[in-house]
Design a protein around this motif. Structure first.
Motif, PDB file in Angstrom:
ATOM      1  N   LYS A   1     -41.746  20.961  -7.191  1.00 51.71           N
ATOM      2  CA  LYS A   1     -41.561  20.955  -5.732  1.00 51.71           C
ATOM      3  C   LYS A   1     -40.423  21.891  -5.338  1.00 51.71           C
ATOM      4  O   LYS A   1     -40.490  22.559  -4.314  1.00 51.71           O
ATOM      5  CB  LYS A   1     -41.271  19.538  -5.228  1.00 51.71           C
ATOM      6  CG  LYS A   1     -42.420  18.581  -5.392  1.00 51.71           C
ATOM      7  CD  LYS A   1     -43.547  18.905  -4.445  1.00 51.71           C
ATOM      8  CE  LYS A   1     -44.650  17.871  -4.593  1.00 51.71           C
ATOM      9  NZ  LYS A   1     -45.879  18.260  -3.959  1.00 51.71           N
ATOM     10  N   GLU A   2     -39.376  21.964  -6.164  1.00 47.32           N
ATOM     11  CA  GLU A   2     -38.254  22.865  -5.877  1.00 47.32           C
ATOM     12  C   GLU A   2     -38.691  24.324  -5.934  1.00 47.32           C
ATOM     13  O   GLU A   2     -38.286  25.128  -5.097  1.00 47.32           O
ATOM     14  CB  GLU A   2     -37.088  22.616  -6.839  1.00 47.32           C
ATOM     15  CG  GLU A   2     -36.277  21.404  -6.485  1.00 47.32           C
ATOM     16  CD  GLU A   2     -35.723  21.449  -5.060  1.00 47.32           C
ATOM     17  OE1 GLU A   2     -35.129  22.478  -4.673  1.00 47.32           O
ATOM     18  OE2 GLU A   2     -35.906  20.459  -4.342  1.00 47.32           O
TER      19      GLU A   2
ATOM     20  N   ALA B   1     -40.183  29.284  -3.064  1.00 47.34           N
ATOM     21  CA  ALA B   1     -41.193  30.287  -2.716  1.00 47.34           C
ATOM     22  C   ALA B   1     -41.400  30.330  -1.214  1.00 47.34           C
ATOM     23  O   ALA B   1     -41.498  31.405  -0.617  1.00 47.34           O
ATOM     24  CB  ALA B   1     -42.507  29.988  -3.440  1.00 47.34           C
ATOM     25  N   ARG B   2     -41.442  29.153  -0.571  1.00 46.93           N
ATOM     26  CA  ARG B   2     -41.588  29.101   0.884  1.00 46.93           C
ATOM     27  C   ARG B   2     -40.406  29.783   1.566  1.00 46.93           C
ATOM     28  O   ARG B   2     -40.581  30.568   2.498  1.00 46.93           O
ATOM     29  CB  ARG B   2     -41.703  27.653   1.354  1.00 46.93           C
ATOM     30  CG  ARG B   2     -41.792  27.531   2.876  1.00 46.93           C
ATOM     31  CD  ARG B   2     -41.778  26.114   3.341  1.00 46.93           C
ATOM     32  NE  ARG B   2     -40.532  25.473   2.950  1.00 46.93           N
ATOM     33  CZ  ARG B   2     -40.279  24.189   3.119  1.00 46.93           C
ATOM     34  NH1 ARG B   2     -41.172  23.398   3.660  1.00 46.93           N
ATOM     35  NH2 ARG B   2     -39.139  23.680   2.744  1.00 46.93           N
TER      36      ARG B   2
ATOM     37  N   THR C   1     -48.282  22.000  11.434  1.00 45.51           N
ATOM     38  CA  THR C   1     -48.425  22.276  10.011  1.00 45.51           C
ATOM     39  C   THR C   1     -48.353  23.788   9.843  1.00 45.51           C
ATOM     40  O   THR C   1     -48.989  24.527  10.576  1.00 45.51           O
ATOM     41  CB  THR C   1     -49.778  21.764   9.477  1.00 45.51           C
ATOM     42  OG1 THR C   1     -49.841  20.344   9.665  1.00 45.51           O
ATOM     43  CG2 THR C   1     -49.964  22.100   8.016  1.00 45.51           C
ATOM     44  N   VAL C   2     -47.557  24.230   8.857  1.00 45.30           N
ATOM     45  CA  VAL C   2     -47.425  25.659   8.586  1.00 45.30           C
ATOM     46  C   VAL C   2     -48.118  25.952   7.264  1.00 45.30           C
ATOM     47  O   VAL C   2     -47.901  25.263   6.270  1.00 45.30           O
ATOM     48  CB  VAL C   2     -45.947  26.093   8.527  1.00 45.30           C
ATOM     49  CG1 VAL C   2     -45.838  27.578   8.271  1.00 45.30           C
ATOM     50  CG2 VAL C   2     -45.227  25.717   9.816  1.00 45.30           C
ATOM     51  N   ILE C   3     -48.964  26.973   7.276  1.00 48.69           N
ATOM     52  CA  ILE C   3     -49.718  27.377   6.088  1.00 48.69           C
ATOM     53  C   ILE C   3     -49.231  28.751   5.661  1.00 48.69           C
ATOM     54  O   ILE C   3     -49.205  29.688   6.461  1.00 48.69           O
ATOM     55  CB  ILE C   3     -51.233  27.403   6.391  1.00 48.69           C
ATOM     56  CG1 ILE C   3     -51.681  26.012   6.827  1.00 48.69           C
ATOM     57  CG2 ILE C   3     -52.021  27.893   5.186  1.00 48.69           C
ATOM     58  CD1 ILE C   3     -53.068  25.972   7.391  1.00 48.69           C
TER      59      ILE C   3
ATOM     60  N   SER D   1     -45.002  18.308   8.882  1.00 48.75           N
ATOM     61  CA  SER D   1     -43.906  17.431   9.265  1.00 48.75           C
ATOM     62  C   SER D   1     -44.094  16.025   8.702  1.00 48.75           C
ATOM     63  O   SER D   1     -45.152  15.427   8.839  1.00 48.75           O
ATOM     64  CB  SER D   1     -43.817  17.369  10.786  1.00 48.75           C
ATOM     65  OG  SER D   1     -42.772  16.524  11.177  1.00 48.75           O
ATOM     66  N   GLY D   2     -43.057  15.536   8.029  1.00 52.34           N
ATOM     67  CA  GLY D   2     -43.082  14.175   7.507  1.00 52.34           C
ATOM     68  C   GLY D   2     -43.908  13.975   6.256  1.00 52.34           C
ATOM     69  O   GLY D   2     -44.085  12.850   5.805  1.00 52.34           O
ATOM     70  N   LYS D   3     -44.429  15.052   5.673  1.00 50.73           N
ATOM     71  CA  LYS D   3     -45.254  14.944   4.468  1.00 50.73           C
ATOM     72  C   LYS D   3     -44.655  15.814   3.375  1.00 50.73           C
ATOM     73  O   LYS D   3     -43.991  16.811   3.653  1.00 50.73           O
ATOM     74  CB  LYS D   3     -46.686  15.385   4.753  1.00 50.73           C
ATOM     75  CG  LYS D   3     -47.378  14.496   5.756  1.00 50.73           C
ATOM     76  CD  LYS D   3     -48.805  14.907   5.953  1.00 50.73           C
ATOM     77  CE  LYS D   3     -49.446  13.985   6.976  1.00 50.73           C
ATOM     78  NZ  LYS D   3     -50.795  14.384   7.295  1.00 50.73           N
ATOM     79  N   PRO D   4     -44.913  15.467   2.106  1.00 51.25           N
ATOM     80  CA  PRO D   4     -44.420  16.314   1.020  1.00 51.25           C
ATOM     81  C   PRO D   4     -45.062  17.700   1.081  1.00 51.25           C
ATOM     82  O   PRO D   4     -46.203  17.846   1.538  1.00 51.25           O
ATOM     83  CB  PRO D   4     -44.850  15.581  -0.252  1.00 51.25           C
ATOM     84  CG  PRO D   4     -45.369  14.253   0.173  1.00 51.25           C
ATOM     85  CD  PRO D   4     -45.630  14.304   1.635  1.00 51.25           C
ATOM     86  N   ILE D   5     -44.345  18.684   0.625  1.00 55.08           N
ATOM     87  CA  ILE D   5     -44.863  20.053   0.611  1.00 55.08           C
ATOM     88  C   ILE D   5     -46.082  20.105  -0.309  1.00 55.08           C
ATOM     89  O   ILE D   5     -46.110  19.475  -1.362  1.00 55.08           O
ATOM     90  CB  ILE D   5     -43.764  21.050   0.193  1.00 55.08           C
ATOM     91  CG1 ILE D   5     -44.179  22.464   0.520  1.00 55.08           C
ATOM     92  CG2 ILE D   5     -43.380  20.892  -1.265  1.00 55.08           C
ATOM     93  CD1 ILE D   5     -43.044  23.465   0.470  1.00 55.08           C
TER      94      ILE D   5
END
Length: 81
Positions: A8-9, A14-15, A50-52, A68-72
C-alpha cells in the motif's frame, strides 16, 4: 514501484509521483511554476469523488483508484497479443 505485488505504501508513493509529474507538466506548459496551486486532497473537496490514475507501462496497464474513505486500490492488466 508497481512491480510484482506492491505494498500500500508503494502504491501511495506511485500516486504521489503521478501527482507531482502532473504539476510539473502544468509548470512546463505555462512556462512558470504554479505557485498559487491550492493543494487539497479530493476527499476534502468532495466526499463522494473517486480519482482514477491510469498508468501505461511497457508490458501492462496499471490503475490506482483512490476513493474517499476507502483503502487505495490497485489493479493491473497484462498486455494481450
Amino acid at each position: 514501484m508497481l512491480d510484482g505485488n506492491p505494498s500500500k505504501e508503494d502504491i501511495k508513493k506511485a500516486r504521489q509521483l503521478i501527482e507531482d509529474l502532473q504539476l510539473a507538466e502544468l509548470d512546463n506548459f505555462f512556462r512558470q511554476a504554479c505557485l498559487d496551486a491550492n493543494v487539497a486532497k479530493i476527499d476534502q473537496i468532495d466526499r463522494s469523488a473517486t480519482v482514477i490514475y491510469p498508468i501505461i507501462l511497457p508490458e501492462r496497464l496499471a490503475v490506482i483508484v483512490s476513493a474517499s474513505g476507502k483503502p487505495i486500490g490497485y489493479y493491473r492488466g497484462e498486455a494481450g497479443n
